[in-house]
Design a protein around this motif. Structure first.
Motif, PDB file in Angstrom:
ATOM      1  N   LYS A   1     -23.362 -54.932  61.492  1.00  0.00           N
ATOM      2  CA  LYS A   1     -22.471 -53.806  61.779  1.00  0.00           C
ATOM      3  C   LYS A   1     -22.436 -53.438  63.266  1.00  0.00           C
ATOM      4  O   LYS A   1     -21.601 -52.634  63.687  1.00  0.00           O
ATOM      5  CB  LYS A   1     -22.907 -52.572  60.981  1.00  0.00           C
TER       6      LYS A   1
ATOM      7  N   ARG B   1     -25.949 -48.994  52.913  1.00  0.00           N
ATOM      8  CA  ARG B   1     -26.312 -48.101  54.015  1.00  0.00           C
ATOM      9  C   ARG B   1     -27.446 -48.713  54.830  1.00  0.00           C
ATOM     10  O   ARG B   1     -28.327 -49.372  54.271  1.00  0.00           O
ATOM     11  CB  ARG B   1     -26.745 -46.756  53.438  1.00  0.00           C
TER      12      ARG B   1
ATOM     13  N   ASP C   1     -20.162 -44.395  57.542  1.00  0.00           N
ATOM     14  CA  ASP C   1     -21.048 -44.814  56.456  1.00  0.00           C
ATOM     15  C   ASP C   1     -21.540 -43.654  55.587  1.00  0.00           C
ATOM     16  O   ASP C   1     -22.180 -43.900  54.553  1.00  0.00           O
ATOM     17  CB  ASP C   1     -22.274 -45.543  57.029  1.00  0.00           C
TER      18      ASP C   1
ATOM     19  N   GLY D   1     -24.260 -45.523  61.642  1.00  0.00           N
ATOM     20  CA  GLY D   1     -23.138 -45.509  60.707  1.00  0.00           C
ATOM     21  C   GLY D   1     -22.420 -44.184  60.674  1.00  0.00           C
ATOM     22  O   GLY D   1     -21.281 -44.096  60.204  1.00  0.00           O
TER      23      GLY D   1
END
Length: 720
Positions: free
Chosen positions: A609, A220, A214, A210
């Motif tokens: 993701k 997360r 992120d 991330g």
């Protein structure tokens, strides 16, 4: 009808009061928990005692917590000195061991035996042995009416005397820190181990998953951890690196729980939070979020866009700039969240209301009114006066920090000043030391990248800073280059002797007097000296004068708050990189209208993701394989692999790597971040949206065990 709704309304009021009673704000000193916090902590579900957390007569939780390098926290998790901390805390060490041939950032690193564990010169781990209140002795020579300089001078002399006489072992150190704006002082006896070796780290695609997108964001899915080991001399005491050193036998090692957490579970975080300013007046909070944060974000935003562009195109630059980019982006995004959070929660309005309540109570008490009348108003006034200087300081600081050519020039000026003070006869010796200190810098330096950063940031600096603060010399140089950052930068990087280690060495190999004279002809050093002079003359000096008045009044206002508002709230000291305990509960939150965040994330979210080949959201093939097979071993729950969770612990920078502990003091996670909306907690904690983010310890162990196959480390641990 009134009778029928009375009970529900009463219940609602009681629930609101209960929530307020357990607001979970605070970074508390561990040696004071028994008197201040233990009852509340047990009411929230804690099953251990304050003496289990801090004890100088036997091993306790504080003996497993270390300051990691002075910038993060780590914890001892085995009887062989194994340390757990964040991946981003170990990032610099991992990077220094990486190369294109052995890219530990990209591929991860796992020492298969003790022989393969890698030393890290300069990295250290510091334990707290005990904490003593020395306020009375520290302040005994302070007299009313002293100036700030006089006051600090007598305190410093007294602290020096205390350090000389404190009871400690020969290998132990002493640290003294002020608390509550200098109204109290505590002494810390410490033990520092300087042989700290890298043991294991996942690839960045796990440990930094991330990345910057992120960062400071929930939900997360980052396995933000790395492992190190403390080595000691054969007598168990601190010792410099030696192949003969042995793993440390700690006083205490954390037990690890595999049970996980559920809604409203008690959580506790221990660590070394860096800096908070919770007790500022309203004008200071307003200045921070509306002026100073905005200035720093402006400069870093420009620098990061340039670095990101180069990192995406060039693998070598990506390795060189990885740690620098992460460090720069970290607070860039944090400051944006801080601005948003304060605005969203009406932080300034709440601070103004608090000040109104303070004034009413203070003026109603004749003693307090005589002692504290006008303090708050004067403090707010001084903050108004310091604003333009503080803004100029932040623009200047960001310019010198982010344009690395200016950083070199600044270091060179400091080096030559040191030679001047010590005598020209020391030049050759000090020159070699200076050149040696610059070698690591140039290993991660690219003049082309820096050139483009310089173009952008000098344009921003010249536009933002009034000429009266930048100085006449800078204004002249700027005018000579058509008031254009590119024209200026083209000349600097083409002609300066600071753009490579070879050029710098050739430059300083000349006689001292020649170097000093040529500082005025080299375009980079000429500019750096001009900016430095403008800053010192026009910003630093007036800022320091106003700041001295602020420091004096802020200390008085701090004591006034503790006197006047003690019936309204409990006061904990601001963070100052000393050992603290914060506690809260596992809980989701509602950041905006119609949006609710749950408190857990799972490996499913990593795969959602996943973007193949993307430097932020790529996923290793081995992890994908384990996910498809649901091969989670003893670490999964009902066919799912927990990754991260959030709770209402009050944390800040320096708490990175801190252990998340359950009600029994067992390790359940690893603190590594805060939610974006909650980054304002450094100046304005709001329990409604302030959440800390932790990687679940089961995900850490899953990666070590099932992904990396490093079972020798699992075998060291005490699991429950």
């Amino acid at each position: 009808m009134l009778q029928r709704i009375a009970k529900p309304v009463l219940l609602l009021v009681l629930l609101v009061l209960a929530r307020q009673a357990y607001a979970t704000e605070g970074m508390w000193l561990p040696q004071l928990l028994s008197g201040l916090n233990e009852k509340e902590m047990k009411g929230m579900g804690m099953k251990i005692t304050a003496s289990d957390i801090y004890n100088i007569n036997k091993g306790s939780l504080k003996d497993a917590i270390v300051s990691f390098g002075g910038f993060c926290t780590a914890e001892v998790i085995s009887e062989q000195g194994l340390l757990l901390t964040n991946h981003h805390c170990g990032y610099d060490a991992i990077q220094k061991h990486s190369s294109l041939q052995n890219n530990f950032l990209e591929n991860g690193f796992w020492a298969k035996s003790a022989v393969e564990e890698l030393p890290n010169p300069g990295l250290f781990a510091t334990f707290i042995v005990r904490i003593d209140d020395i306020t009375k002795a520290a302040l005994q020579d302070v007299k009313p009416g002293m100036s700030e300089k006089e006051r600090q001078s007598v305190i410093d002399r007294r602290l020096n005397d205390i350090k000389q006489t404190v009871r400690r072992e020969s290998w132990q150190d002493v640290m003294i820190k002020p608390f509550y704006e200098g109204n109290q002082y505590f002494l810390f006896v410490t033990e520092t181990y300087r042989d700290v070796r890298l043991v294991g780290a996942p690839p960045s695609s796990i440990g930094k998953f991330g990345s910057d997108t992120d960062n400071w964001v929930w939900p997360r899915h980052t396995g933000d951890f790395s492992m190190f080991r403390i080595y000691a001399g054969k007598d168990g005491r601190p010792a410099p690196y030696s192949k003969d050193n042995v793993p440390l036998k700690p006083k205490y090692a954390l037990t690890i729980s595999l049970k996980g957490v559920k809604q409203n579970d008690f959580t506790m975080v221990m660590g070394f939070p860096g800096r908070t300013t919770e007790y500022l007046p309203s004008e200071a909070v307003k200045q921070t979020v509306e002026v100073l944060d905005a200035a720093k974000v402006d400069m870093r935003d420009a620098a990061l866009k340039i670095i990101d562009g180069y990192m995406r195109k060039d693998q070598q630059i990506k390795i060189q700039y990885a740690a620098k980019y992460a460090g720069t982006a970290n607070y860039w995004k944090k400051w944006m969240g801080e601005m948003q959070g304060v605005k969203q929660t009406n932080g300034i309005g709440k601070k103004l209301q608090y000040e109104d309540n303070y004034r009413q109570l203070m003026e109603a008490n004749p003693v307090w009114k005589q002692k504290y009348s006008g303090v708050l108003d004067s403090l707010n006034l001084y903050y108004s006066q310091i604003q333009p200087y503080a803004q100029a300081r932040d623009y200047y600081s960001e310019l010198v920090k982010n344009v690395e050519l200016f950083t070199v020039g600044d270091r060179l000026i400091t080096f030559l000043n040191d030679v001047h003070e010590r005598g020209e006869g020391q030049y050759e010796t000090m020159r070699e030391q200076f050149l040696a200190s610059m070698q690591p810098f140039y290993q991660n330096y690219n003049a082309k990248v820096d050139h483009d950063i310089c173009v952008s940031l000098t344009n921003l600096y010249a536009k933002a800073i009034p000429a009266r603060y930048a100085g006449n010399e800078f204004a002249q140089i700027w005018q000579e280059h058509n008031r254009d950052g590119r024209t200026l930068s083209d000349k600097l990087y083409a002609l300066s002797g600071l753009t490579s280690p070879e050029k710098l060495k050739a430059f300083v190999q000349q006689p001292y007097n020649t170097v000093v004279s040529q500082m005025w002809t080299d375009p980079a050093t000429r500019l750096v000296m001009a900016m430095r002079k403008g800053f010192v003359d026009n910003v630093s000096k007036p800022l320091a004068d106003i700041q001295a008045n602020i420091n004096n009044l802020q200390r008085t206002y701090m004591q006034a708050q503790m006197d006047v508002m003690s019936s309204k709230k409990a006061f904990y000291p601001d963070a100052n990189s000393t050992l603290r305990v914060t506690y809260g509960k596992v809980d989701g939150y509602n950041p905006r209208d119609a949006i609710h965040y749950d408190f857990y994330t799972y490996l499913d979210g990593v795969m959602e993701k996943y973007v193949p080949g993307d430097y932020e959201f790529d996923v290793p093939a081995r992890l994908i394989e384990l996910y498809k097979k649901k091969d989670y071993g003893r670490y999964g729950v009902n066919g799912k692999m927990p990754v991260c969770f959030i709770a209402s612990n009050h944390t800040t920078g320096g708490n990175s790597g801190s252990p998340a502990l359950d009600a029994h003091g067992h390790l359940i996670g690893l603190n590594f971040d805060r939610t974006w909306e909650g980054t304002m907690s450094d100046i304005n904690f709001d329990p409604a949206i302030c959440r800390n983010i932790m990687v679940d310890i089961r995900y850490v162990l899953f990666i070590v065990d099932k992904y990396a196959g490093c079972t020798r480390l699992i075998d060291e641990l005490k699991l429950q």
